[in-house]
Write a protein that holds these residues in place. Structure first.
Motif, PDB file in Angstrom:
ATOM      1  N   VAL A   4      11.463  16.724  -9.538  1.00 39.79           N
ATOM      2  CA  VAL A   4      11.923  17.352  -8.303  1.00 39.79           C
ATOM      3  C   VAL A   4      12.808  16.371  -7.539  1.00 39.79           C
ATOM      4  O   VAL A   4      12.480  15.186  -7.439  1.00 39.79           O
ATOM      5  CB  VAL A   4      10.726  17.778  -7.420  1.00 39.79           C
ATOM      6  CG1 VAL A   4      11.175  18.237  -6.048  1.00 39.79           C
ATOM      7  CG2 VAL A   4       9.915  18.859  -8.095  1.00 39.79           C
ATOM      8  N   TYR A   5      13.923  16.872  -7.024  1.00 42.97           N
ATOM      9  CA  TYR A   5      14.795  16.104  -6.147  1.00 42.97           C
ATOM     10  C   TYR A   5      14.268  16.270  -4.727  1.00 42.97           C
ATOM     11  O   TYR A   5      14.179  17.387  -4.228  1.00 42.97           O
ATOM     12  CB  TYR A   5      16.236  16.604  -6.197  1.00 42.97           C
ATOM     13  CG  TYR A   5      16.866  16.488  -7.550  1.00 42.97           C
ATOM     14  CD1 TYR A   5      17.599  15.355  -7.901  1.00 42.97           C
ATOM     15  CD2 TYR A   5      16.746  17.508  -8.487  1.00 42.97           C
ATOM     16  CE1 TYR A   5      18.184  15.235  -9.146  1.00 42.97           C
ATOM     17  CE2 TYR A   5      17.339  17.400  -9.741  1.00 42.97           C
ATOM     18  CZ  TYR A   5      18.046  16.270 -10.058  1.00 42.97           C
ATOM     19  OH  TYR A   5      18.624  16.155 -11.297  1.00 42.97           O
ATOM     20  N   ASN A   6      13.903  15.158  -4.090  1.00 41.22           N
ATOM     21  CA  ASN A   6      13.507  15.166  -2.684  1.00 41.22           C
ATOM     22  C   ASN A   6      14.691  14.659  -1.896  1.00 41.22           C
ATOM     23  O   ASN A   6      15.119  13.511  -2.059  1.00 41.22           O
ATOM     24  CB  ASN A   6      12.274  14.290  -2.475  1.00 41.22           C
ATOM     25  CG  ASN A   6      11.064  14.869  -3.194  1.00 41.22           C
ATOM     26  OD1 ASN A   6      10.727  16.016  -3.010  1.00 41.22           O
ATOM     27  ND2 ASN A   6      10.431  14.073  -4.030  1.00 41.22           N
ATOM     28  N   CYS A   7      15.219  15.544  -1.075  1.00 40.81           N
ATOM     29  CA  CYS A   7      16.485  15.282  -0.375  1.00 40.81           C
ATOM     30  C   CYS A   7      16.222  15.188   1.123  1.00 40.81           C
ATOM     31  O   CYS A   7      15.463  15.986   1.678  1.00 40.81           O
ATOM     32  CB  CYS A   7      17.477  16.406  -0.641  1.00 40.81           C
ATOM     33  SG  CYS A   7      17.652  16.874  -2.377  1.00 40.81           S
ATOM     34  N   TYR A   8      16.863  14.218   1.746  1.00 41.14           N
ATOM     35  CA  TYR A   8      16.717  13.994   3.183  1.00 41.14           C
ATOM     36  C   TYR A   8      18.103  13.860   3.787  1.00 41.14           C
ATOM     37  O   TYR A   8      18.958  13.163   3.238  1.00 41.14           O
ATOM     38  CB  TYR A   8      15.918  12.722   3.460  1.00 41.14           C
ATOM     39  CG  TYR A   8      14.620  12.670   2.706  1.00 41.14           C
ATOM     40  CD1 TYR A   8      13.466  13.216   3.243  1.00 41.14           C
ATOM     41  CD2 TYR A   8      14.548  12.100   1.429  1.00 41.14           C
ATOM     42  CE1 TYR A   8      12.264  13.190   2.541  1.00 41.14           C
ATOM     43  CE2 TYR A   8      13.356  12.073   0.720  1.00 41.14           C
ATOM     44  CZ  TYR A   8      12.219  12.633   1.287  1.00 41.14           C
ATOM     45  OH  TYR A   8      11.047  12.606   0.582  1.00 41.14           O
TER      46      TYR A   8
ATOM     47  N   ASP B 225      11.653  12.583  -8.119  1.00 41.93           N
ATOM     48  CA  ASP B 225      10.273  12.404  -8.575  1.00 41.93           C
ATOM     49  C   ASP B 225      10.241  12.700 -10.069  1.00 41.93           C
ATOM     50  O   ASP B 225      10.313  13.867 -10.479  1.00 41.93           O
ATOM     51  CB  ASP B 225       9.346  13.349  -7.799  1.00 41.93           C
ATOM     52  CG  ASP B 225       7.879  13.149  -8.118  1.00 41.93           C
ATOM     53  OD1 ASP B 225       7.556  12.829  -9.284  1.00 41.93           O
ATOM     54  OD2 ASP B 225       7.053  13.333  -7.213  1.00 41.93           O
TER      55      ASP B 225
ATOM     56  N   THR C 171      14.784  18.014   5.583  1.00 48.23           N
ATOM     57  CA  THR C 171      14.281  17.703   4.246  1.00 48.23           C
ATOM     58  C   THR C 171      14.412  18.933   3.355  1.00 48.23           C
ATOM     59  O   THR C 171      14.366  20.076   3.833  1.00 48.23           O
ATOM     60  CB  THR C 171      12.811  17.248   4.276  1.00 48.23           C
ATOM     61  OG1 THR C 171      12.016  18.290   4.818  1.00 48.23           O
ATOM     62  CG2 THR C 171      12.652  15.994   5.106  1.00 48.23           C
ATOM     63  N   TYR C 172      14.578  18.667   2.065  1.00 55.96           N
ATOM     64  CA  TYR C 172      14.755  19.743   1.102  1.00 55.96           C
ATOM     65  C   TYR C 172      14.296  19.233  -0.262  1.00 55.96           C
ATOM     66  O   TYR C 172      14.604  18.099  -0.637  1.00 55.96           O
ATOM     67  CB  TYR C 172      16.232  20.142   1.054  1.00 55.96           C
ATOM     68  CG  TYR C 172      16.547  21.327   0.175  1.00 55.96           C
ATOM     69  CD1 TYR C 172      16.162  22.606   0.542  1.00 55.96           C
ATOM     70  CD2 TYR C 172      17.235  21.158  -1.015  1.00 55.96           C
ATOM     71  CE1 TYR C 172      16.451  23.694  -0.253  1.00 55.96           C
ATOM     72  CE2 TYR C 172      17.536  22.244  -1.822  1.00 55.96           C
ATOM     73  CZ  TYR C 172      17.141  23.510  -1.431  1.00 55.96           C
ATOM     74  OH  TYR C 172      17.442  24.591  -2.226  1.00 55.96           O
ATOM     75  N   SER C 173      13.560  20.038  -0.990  1.00 59.38           N
ATOM     76  CA  SER C 173      13.114  19.676  -2.332  1.00 59.38           C
ATOM     77  C   SER C 173      13.484  20.787  -3.295  1.00 59.38           C
ATOM     78  O   SER C 173      13.341  21.974  -2.968  1.00 59.38           O
ATOM     79  CB  SER C 173      11.599  19.460  -2.374  1.00 59.38           C
ATOM     80  OG  SER C 173      11.246  18.341  -1.602  1.00 59.38           O
ATOM     81  N   THR C 174      13.952  20.391  -4.484  1.00 58.72           N
ATOM     82  CA  THR C 174      14.327  21.367  -5.498  1.00 58.72           C
ATOM     83  C   THR C 174      14.236  20.726  -6.878  1.00 58.72           C
ATOM     84  O   THR C 174      14.529  19.539  -7.023  1.00 58.72           O
ATOM     85  CB  THR C 174      15.759  21.902  -5.256  1.00 58.72           C
ATOM     86  OG1 THR C 174      16.079  22.858  -6.268  1.00 58.72           O
ATOM     87  CG2 THR C 174      16.793  20.797  -5.253  1.00 58.72           C
TER      88      THR C 174
ATOM     89  N   ALA D 255      20.503  20.692  -5.793  1.00 57.04           N
ATOM     90  CA  ALA D 255      20.461  19.443  -5.025  1.00 57.04           C
ATOM     91  C   ALA D 255      21.872  18.983  -4.662  1.00 57.04           C
ATOM     92  O   ALA D 255      22.124  18.549  -3.537  1.00 57.04           O
ATOM     93  CB  ALA D 255      19.729  18.357  -5.810  1.00 57.04           C
TER      94      ALA D 255
END
Length: 96
Positions: free
Chosen positions: A89-93, A84, A56-59, A65
């Motif tokens: 914020v980009y929530n990346c999986y 979001d 997981t990564y958020s930015t 992203a």
């Protein structure tokens, strides 16, 4: 490349860096509009063994992203992006 927008799966062939960059920008734009986007580089995924690994990564940064998603795709991961809108914020999986 296979991708899904809100669970609807599509296939696309990308030729060249410009097409690749345009595709990733389009996926981020769709995420920013509130869509769930998932994409997978079939060629890279076929070179690696499947695991149950999830990264997981958020930015808040659009380009960050995209760069993260591109690296994960190259490493054989399937990538899902949620944006979001409230937190911007980009929530990346990424998962194999």
């Amino acid at each position: 490349m296979s991708y899904a927008v809100d669970g609807v799966t599509h296939q696309i062939t990308l030729v060249g860096d410009e097409a690749w960059h345009d595709f990733l920008n389009r996926m981020m734009a769709l995420a920013e509009e509130g869509h769930e986007v998932t994409f997978r580089n079939e060629e890279a995924a076929s070179r690696v063994a499947s695991t149950k690994e999830v990264v997981t990564y958020s930015t808040p940064d659009h380009d960050d992203a995209i760069n993260w998603a591109a690296k994960m795709l190259d490493d054989g991961y399937t990538v899902t992006i949620h944006f979001d809108k409230e937190k911007k914020v980009y929530n990346c999986y990424a998962f194999k």
